[in-house]
Design a protein around this motif. Structure first.
Motif, mmCIF file in Angstrom:
data_model
loop_
_atom_site.group_PDB
_atom_site.id
_atom_site.type_symbol
_atom_site.label_atom_id
_atom_site.label_comp_id
_atom_site.label_asym_id
_atom_site.label_seq_id
_atom_site.Cartn_x
_atom_site.Cartn_y
_atom_site.Cartn_z
ATOM 1 N N VAL A 57 16.478 0.000 75.208
ATOM 2 C CA VAL A 57 17.454 -0.012 76.333
ATOM 3 C C VAL A 57 18.503 -1.100 76.132
ATOM 4 O O VAL A 57 19.805 -1.001 76.558
ATOM 5 C CB VAL A 57 16.788 -0.222 77.743
ATOM 6 N N GLU A 58 17.984 -2.339 75.837
ATOM 7 C CA GLU A 58 18.967 -3.430 75.756
ATOM 8 C C GLU A 58 20.059 -3.347 74.607
ATOM 9 O O GLU A 58 21.031 -3.713 74.732
ATOM 10 C CB GLU A 58 18.083 -4.838 75.565
ATOM 11 N N LYS A 59 19.409 -2.635 73.578
ATOM 12 C CA LYS A 59 20.422 -2.799 72.481
ATOM 13 C C LYS A 59 21.264 -1.343 72.285
ATOM 14 O O LYS A 59 22.326 -1.514 71.748
ATOM 15 C CB LYS A 59 19.730 -2.922 70.925
ATOM 16 N N GLU A 60 20.560 -0.348 72.578
ATOM 17 C CA GLU A 60 21.333 1.084 72.311
ATOM 18 C C GLU A 60 21.395 1.700 73.861
ATOM 19 O O GLU A 60 22.494 2.359 73.939
ATOM 20 C CB GLU A 60 20.545 2.011 71.581
ATOM 21 N N GLY A 61 20.483 1.717 74.742
ATOM 22 C CA GLY A 61 20.585 2.685 75.995
ATOM 23 C C GLY A 61 21.877 2.285 76.826
ATOM 24 O O GLY A 61 22.583 3.126 77.183
ATOM 25 N N ARG A 62 22.033 1.090 76.878
ATOM 26 C CA ARG A 62 23.283 0.727 77.904
ATOM 27 C C ARG A 62 24.516 1.291 77.158
ATOM 28 O O ARG A 62 25.392 1.814 77.877
ATOM 29 C CB ARG A 62 23.552 -0.785 77.943
ATOM 30 N N ASN A 63 24.845 1.113 75.756
ATOM 31 C CA ASN A 63 25.916 1.770 75.327
ATOM 32 C C ASN A 63 26.014 3.403 75.507
ATOM 33 O O ASN A 63 27.130 3.916 75.634
ATOM 34 C CB ASN A 63 26.046 1.354 73.668
ATOM 35 N N ILE A 64 24.639 3.735 75.292
ATOM 36 C CA ILE A 64 24.692 5.297 75.263
ATOM 37 C C ILE A 64 25.096 5.958 76.709
ATOM 38 O O ILE A 64 26.055 6.667 76.808
ATOM 39 C CB ILE A 64 23.365 6.126 75.071
ATOM 40 N N LEU A 65 24.583 5.204 77.661
ATOM 41 C CA LEU A 65 24.951 5.418 79.159
ATOM 42 C C LEU A 65 26.521 5.309 79.413
ATOM 43 O O LEU A 65 27.194 6.081 80.060
ATOM 44 C CB LEU A 65 24.154 4.784 80.026
ATOM 45 N N HIS A 66 26.865 3.919 79.109
ATOM 46 C CA HIS A 66 28.403 3.751 79.376
ATOM 47 C C HIS A 66 29.405 4.733 78.695
ATOM 48 O O HIS A 66 30.303 5.004 79.084
ATOM 49 C CB HIS A 66 28.572 2.355 78.906
ATOM 50 N N HIS A 102 19.381 11.166 80.020
ATOM 51 C CA HIS A 102 20.312 10.870 78.822
ATOM 52 C C HIS A 102 20.131 9.607 78.099
ATOM 53 O O HIS A 102 20.272 9.347 76.924
ATOM 54 C CB HIS A 102 21.978 10.637 79.552
ATOM 55 N N LEU A 103 19.269 8.667 78.866
ATOM 56 C CA LEU A 103 18.634 7.556 78.190
ATOM 57 C C LEU A 103 17.444 8.057 77.448
ATOM 58 O O LEU A 103 17.271 7.206 76.238
ATOM 59 C CB LEU A 103 18.209 6.558 79.126
ATOM 60 N N LEU A 104 16.625 8.923 77.670
ATOM 61 C CA LEU A 104 15.291 9.081 77.200
ATOM 62 C C LEU A 104 15.677 9.853 75.967
ATOM 63 O O LEU A 104 14.905 10.062 75.115
ATOM 64 C CB LEU A 104 14.389 9.792 78.041
ATOM 65 N N GLY A 105 16.542 10.796 75.854
ATOM 66 C CA GLY A 105 16.981 11.770 74.863
ATOM 67 C C GLY A 105 16.871 11.111 73.475
ATOM 68 O O GLY A 105 16.027 11.415 72.637
ATOM 69 N N PHE A 165 21.005 -2.686 83.780
ATOM 70 C CA PHE A 165 21.616 -1.804 82.476
ATOM 71 C C PHE A 165 22.580 -0.979 82.659
ATOM 72 O O PHE A 165 23.060 -0.338 81.953
ATOM 73 C CB PHE A 165 20.183 -1.016 81.824
ATOM 74 N N LEU A 166 22.934 -0.510 84.434
ATOM 75 C CA LEU A 166 24.086 0.045 84.420
ATOM 76 C C LEU A 166 24.514 0.038 85.805
ATOM 77 O O LEU A 166 23.915 -0.272 86.757
ATOM 78 C CB LEU A 166 23.538 1.613 84.271
ATOM 79 N N ASP A 167 25.830 0.111 85.821
ATOM 80 C CA ASP A 167 26.531 -0.050 87.256
ATOM 81 C C ASP A 167 26.229 1.145 88.125
ATOM 82 O O ASP A 167 25.873 2.241 87.540
ATOM 83 C CB ASP A 167 27.966 -0.151 87.096
ATOM 84 N N ASN A 168 26.226 0.942 89.415
ATOM 85 C CA ASN A 168 25.614 2.086 90.275
ATOM 86 C C ASN A 168 26.765 2.081 91.559
ATOM 87 O O ASN A 168 26.137 1.878 92.561
ATOM 88 C CB ASN A 168 24.402 1.820 90.882
ATOM 89 N N PRO A 169 28.040 2.547 91.283
ATOM 90 C CA PRO A 169 28.997 2.471 92.467
ATOM 91 C C PRO A 169 28.533 3.691 93.513
ATOM 92 O O PRO A 169 28.124 4.615 93.021
ATOM 93 C CB PRO A 169 30.222 2.669 91.790
ATOM 94 N N LEU A 170 28.539 3.474 94.769
ATOM 95 C CA LEU A 170 28.316 4.396 95.723
ATOM 96 C C LEU A 170 29.674 4.723 96.547
ATOM 97 O O LEU A 170 30.401 3.902 96.648
ATOM 98 C CB LEU A 170 27.304 3.698 97.015
ATOM 99 N N VAL A 171 29.780 5.745 96.469
ATOM 100 C CA VAL A 171 31.277 6.584 96.726
ATOM 101 C C VAL A 171 31.188 7.256 97.839
ATOM 102 O O VAL A 171 30.096 8.022 97.991
ATOM 103 C CB VAL A 171 32.163 7.200 95.938
ATOM 104 N N ALA A 172 32.133 7.639 98.712
ATOM 105 C CA ALA A 172 32.296 8.545 99.826
ATOM 106 C C ALA A 172 32.629 10.011 99.194
ATOM 107 O O ALA A 172 33.411 9.931 98.520
ATOM 108 C CB ALA A 172 33.313 7.984 101.103
ATOM 109 N N ILE A 173 32.246 11.038 99.911
ATOM 110 C CA ILE A 173 32.317 12.185 99.374
ATOM 111 C C ILE A 173 32.678 13.325 100.388
ATOM 112 O O ILE A 173 32.184 13.256 101.493
ATOM 113 C CB ILE A 173 31.187 13.030 98.400
ATOM 114 N N ALA A 174 33.459 14.132 100.136
ATOM 115 C CA ALA A 174 33.622 15.312 100.961
ATOM 116 C C ALA A 174 33.962 16.600 100.462
ATOM 117 O O ALA A 174 34.118 16.550 99.115
ATOM 118 C CB ALA A 174 35.006 14.841 102.199
ATOM 119 N N TYR A 175 33.985 17.797 100.911
ATOM 120 C CA TYR A 175 34.659 19.042 100.379
ATOM 121 C C TYR A 175 35.965 18.832 99.943
ATOM 122 O O TYR A 175 36.648 18.214 100.789
ATOM 123 C CB TYR A 175 34.094 20.297 101.251
#
Length: 311
Positions: free
Chosen positions: A296-305, A116-119, A168-178
């Protein structure tokens, strides 16, 4: 023994003058074409002939007649100057980002959002080739040490290497289950509530494993590890198959799909981490690498957010 002829051939300007004399058939016309005086052209041809050690041409009936040696040098001069012309065009294309290669090495989890950043970047610069290497943290670290790529993506940048980085981006780790898991209907959970559950964990050397183990040490907690898997997607399917629970980056759900899965509301989670672009200080950045970093610094961050807020 290697030939040292190139030491004596002369300057590129002399080769240009040589071709002008050959193509225009004489000193006078070559001088006019190059906006030089006849004595200047004659002097440069004399120097070039002396450097080679043989006559390059003779004058017959006021016409320049090239010797075999002179014709051989003319052929080489064409090749040399043509090579520089191609280099000039190539460098010009690179300056305008019409060609060239961007080399990225990223850890497995980042493969969900890196496209999504490279596109948009590739849309801006369609002539740029992207070489993307995906591996675990250990493998990506090894490539960084060897200086193989322009940039490396980590959730935990290396501390013992000569590098620079940007977050450039948060990376929260979360617990998952079915979705039907007994804990899925609980509104408030703690680590103690699922320490006895079968736990699926990434392999040694992965960034997620590194973060989870540091988190567990901080909370003085041990989990019931039942399976070690080298793939986020495999872990997700194993969780959906009721073989255990896990802790993964929220991006594996946001970008990779979360059908059949649920985030568990564990009080101590998410694990707070971030994504970083890392590069070696000792490696000179290409024009493409510089432009990508600016993007990345000017546009990439905003694209991902923006992508994350929509999901």
């Amino acid at each position: 023994m290697k030939s040292r002829l190139h030491v004596h051939v002369g300057t590129l300007r002399q080769l240009e003058i040589l071709l002008a004399v050959h193509d225009h058939g004489g000193i006078s016309d070559a001088a006019k074409a190059l906006y030089l005086t006849q004595p200047t052209v004659s002097m440069q041809m004399k120097k070039l002939s002396e450097a080679i050690g043989v006559p390059l041409y003779n004058i017959s009936h006021r016409k320049v007649v090239f010797t075999d040696e002179g014709l051989a040098l003319v052929k080489t001069a064409v090749e040399v100057l043509d090579s520089f012309a191609r280099l000039d065009m190539s460098l010009s294309n690179m300056r305008e980002l019409k060609s060239g290669t961007l080399r990225l090495s990223v850890v497995n989890t980042s493969q969900y959002f890196i496209p999504h950043l490279l596109g948009p970047f590739c849309e801006h610069y369609p002539g740029v080739e992207i070489q993307l290497k995906v591996g675990n943290r250990e493998q990506t670290m090894e490539r960084l040490k060897r200086g193989v790529d322009d940039f490396y993506v980590f959730s935990h940048p290396p501390q013992d290497t000569d590098t620079e980085s940007i977050e450039f981006l948060d990376n929260p780790l979360v617990a998952i289950a079915y979705e039907g898991h007994p804990l899925a209907n609980k509104k408030h959970l703690t680590l103690k509530d699922f320490r006895d559950e079968a736990f699926l964990i990434r392999e040694q050397g992965s960034g997620t494993r590194h973060a989870v183990e540091a988190f567990l040490r901080k909370h003085n907690m041990q989990l019931n590890i039942k399976m070690t898997i080298e793939s986020n997607e495999a872990i997700k399917h194993l969780v959906m198959s009721k073989l255990g629970i896990s802790i993964l980056s929220a991006h594996t759900l946001t970008y990779g799909g979360q059908s059949g899965l649920i985030k568990l509301p564990v009080h101590e989670l998410p694990i707070d981490s971030h994504w970083f672009f890392v590069w070696s200080k000792s490696k000179r950045q290409t024009l493409i690498a510089q432009k990508f970093l600016q993007y990345v610094e000017k546009e990439g961050r905003n694209i991902l957010h923006t992508e994350l807020s929509r999901n």
